[in-house]
Design a protein around this motif. Sequence first.
Motif, PDB file in Angstrom:
ATOM      1  N   GLY A  84     -14.564  22.976 -23.455  1.00 26.15           N
ATOM      2  CA  GLY A  84     -14.080  23.058 -22.085  1.00 26.15           C
ATOM      3  C   GLY A  84     -12.567  22.988 -21.992  1.00 26.15           C
TER       4      GLY A  84
ATOM      5  N   ASP B 147      -9.273  24.892 -14.463  1.00 31.65           N
ATOM      6  CA  ASP B 147     -10.724  24.840 -14.612  1.00 31.65           C
ATOM      7  C   ASP B 147     -11.330  26.026 -13.878  1.00 31.65           C
ATOM      8  OD1 ASP B 147     -10.313  22.448 -15.891  1.00 31.65           O
ATOM      9  OD2 ASP B 147     -11.234  21.202 -14.334  1.00 31.65           O
TER      10      ASP B 147
ATOM     11  N   VAL C 237     -23.860  26.728 -19.128  1.00 26.28           N
ATOM     12  CA  VAL C 237     -23.967  26.200 -20.482  1.00 26.28           C
ATOM     13  C   VAL C 237     -25.424  26.083 -20.935  1.00 26.28           C
ATOM     14  CG1 VAL C 237     -23.111  24.379 -22.019  1.00 26.28           C
ATOM     15  CG2 VAL C 237     -22.066  24.675 -19.767  1.00 26.28           C
TER      16      VAL C 237
ATOM     17  N   ALA D 200     -22.983  20.445 -22.646  1.00 28.42           N
ATOM     18  CA  ALA D 200     -22.810  20.493 -21.192  1.00 28.42           C
ATOM     19  C   ALA D 200     -22.104  19.240 -20.675  1.00 28.42           C
ATOM     20  CB  ALA D 200     -24.167  20.647 -20.510  1.00 28.42           C
TER      21      ALA D 200
ATOM     22  N   ILE E 192     -18.365  19.311 -21.700  1.00 29.40           N
ATOM     23  CA  ILE E 192     -17.622  20.265 -20.870  1.00 29.40           C
ATOM     24  C   ILE E 192     -17.459  19.722 -19.454  1.00 29.40           C
ATOM     25  CG2 ILE E 192     -17.755  22.551 -19.794  1.00 29.40           C
ATOM     26  CD1 ILE E 192     -18.969  23.582 -22.405  1.00 29.40           C
ATOM     27  N   ALA E 193     -18.478  19.037 -18.941  1.00 24.91           N
ATOM     28  CA  ALA E 193     -18.390  18.443 -17.612  1.00 24.91           C
ATOM     29  C   ALA E 193     -17.246  17.430 -17.543  1.00 24.91           C
ATOM     30  CB  ALA E 193     -19.710  17.770 -17.247  1.00 24.91           C
TER      31      ALA E 193
ATOM     32  N   SER F 202     -14.768  22.065 -12.293  1.00 26.64           N
ATOM     33  CA  SER F 202     -15.742  23.153 -12.436  1.00 26.64           C
ATOM     34  C   SER F 202     -17.143  22.692 -12.072  1.00 26.64           C
ATOM     35  CB  SER F 202     -15.771  23.681 -13.878  1.00 26.64           C
ATOM     36  OG  SER F 202     -14.527  24.180 -14.282  1.00 26.64           O
TER      37      SER F 202
ATOM     38  N   ILE G 177     -20.881  22.625 -12.964  1.00 32.44           N
ATOM     39  CA  ILE G 177     -21.564  22.718 -14.246  1.00 32.44           C
ATOM     40  C   ILE G 177     -23.011  23.131 -14.004  1.00 32.44           C
ATOM     41  CG2 ILE G 177     -22.247  21.514 -16.350  1.00 32.44           C
ATOM     42  CD1 ILE G 177     -19.207  21.863 -16.019  1.00 32.44           C
TER      43      ILE G 177
ATOM     44  N   MET H 172     -24.226  14.240 -16.629  1.00 31.45           N
ATOM     45  CA  MET H 172     -24.705  15.368 -15.827  1.00 31.45           C
ATOM     46  C   MET H 172     -25.103  14.914 -14.423  1.00 31.45           C
ATOM     47  SD  MET H 172     -24.614  18.214 -17.669  1.00 31.45           S
ATOM     48  CE  MET H 172     -25.972  19.374 -17.402  1.00 31.45           C
TER      49      MET H 172
ATOM     50  N   ARG I   1     -21.920  14.199 -12.407  1.00 32.27           N
ATOM     51  CA  ARG I   1     -21.218  15.421 -12.012  1.00 32.27           C
ATOM     52  C   ARG I   1     -22.057  16.317 -11.079  1.00 32.27           C
ATOM     53  NH1 ARG I   1     -17.406  18.213 -14.254  1.00 32.27           N
ATOM     54  NH2 ARG I   1     -17.741  19.293 -12.284  1.00 32.27           N
TER      55      ARG I   1
ATOM     56  N   ALA J 284     -24.609  18.081 -11.720  1.00 30.86           N
ATOM     57  CA  ALA J 284     -24.848  19.366 -12.382  1.00 30.86           C
ATOM     58  C   ALA J 284     -26.178  19.963 -11.929  1.00 30.86           C
ATOM     59  CB  ALA J 284     -24.862  19.167 -13.896  1.00 30.86           C
TER      60      ALA J 284
END
Length: 319
Positions: free
Chosen positions: A163, A173, A179, A187, A190-191, A197, A199, A247, A250, A252
């Motif tokens: 990321g 971003d 992902v 994932a 990257i989060a 971003s 996710i 996750m 975030r 996601a």
Amino acid sequence: MTSVIRHLEVNRDDVLAAAARISGLVERTPLIATEIRGVRVWLKCECMQTGGAFKLRGATNRLLQLSPEERERGVVAFSSGNHARGVAIAAKRLGIRAVIVMPSDAPQVKVDGTAAEGAEIIFYDRRTESREEISAKIAAESGATVVPSFDDVHIVAGQGTVGLEVAEELGADPPAIIVPVGGGGLAAGIALACPASAIIGSEPEGWDDMRRSLEAGEIVQVGSDHPPTLCDALQTPRVSPITYGVMQDRKAQVVAVSDADVEVAVLWAFEEHDLILEPGGAAALAAVLAGEVDPPAGSVIILSGGNIDPAQHARIVGA
């Protein structure tokens, strides 16, 4: 409260530290522009990473932090292939003995790649045996350090460097990053790396435990009636508190894709960009091509691995 505590186990500073630590030991993979349904997006080609997948990042970050005594005793890892090879490569470079517990049905190309790096391979039956128990026994008997494929803060931080590279190259971003998700280490990393971003994860149908866990608000294991899948790299029966926590924190989203969707993505990548993807590595692309995800312009799709059996690839692309 629980998810926040889990999230704090690893943070963006850890990802930045990992990037500095592994600099020069992993490839900075290409970011390729493409167009899907008239929308310009980017492909992050971790299929072109050393070892054929992103896994070298986390493995290198983890092994570099072993003490001299731990290096002497070696490491043990369990994986269907990509993490196995990543650990094997990192261990070989550092002069560390590596034992890898692999399922007996792992793709031969991944078995051969791992063995070529000098690792000792122990096979198990993924339906009747526990890879975690086998690894724990080896570690107890030899003193080796267990290096999980995703349930480790150093692994997650290392994977997050994907990321950082994306944001550095784009200058910000991207609006969304799609992902592939197995255990969720990539994932989650990257989060952390790209907080601005959205996710979006992509899992194989029947193996969508991250999606179900996020919907349920607690970790849900893959059922015993799980179907077969071409995505061997994403056959993780249970995500970890670390990856689930990030996750969830975030917010996601995660979708599921079929084997047919994945084959379309493998073919598309080959025909459009001459890229060789393994099924699991194509899961995020499959989600976009199948319309499960409709990313805004400028979004990034992670192509996480390219270790596919040549015969399987030839069948999919009609070669």
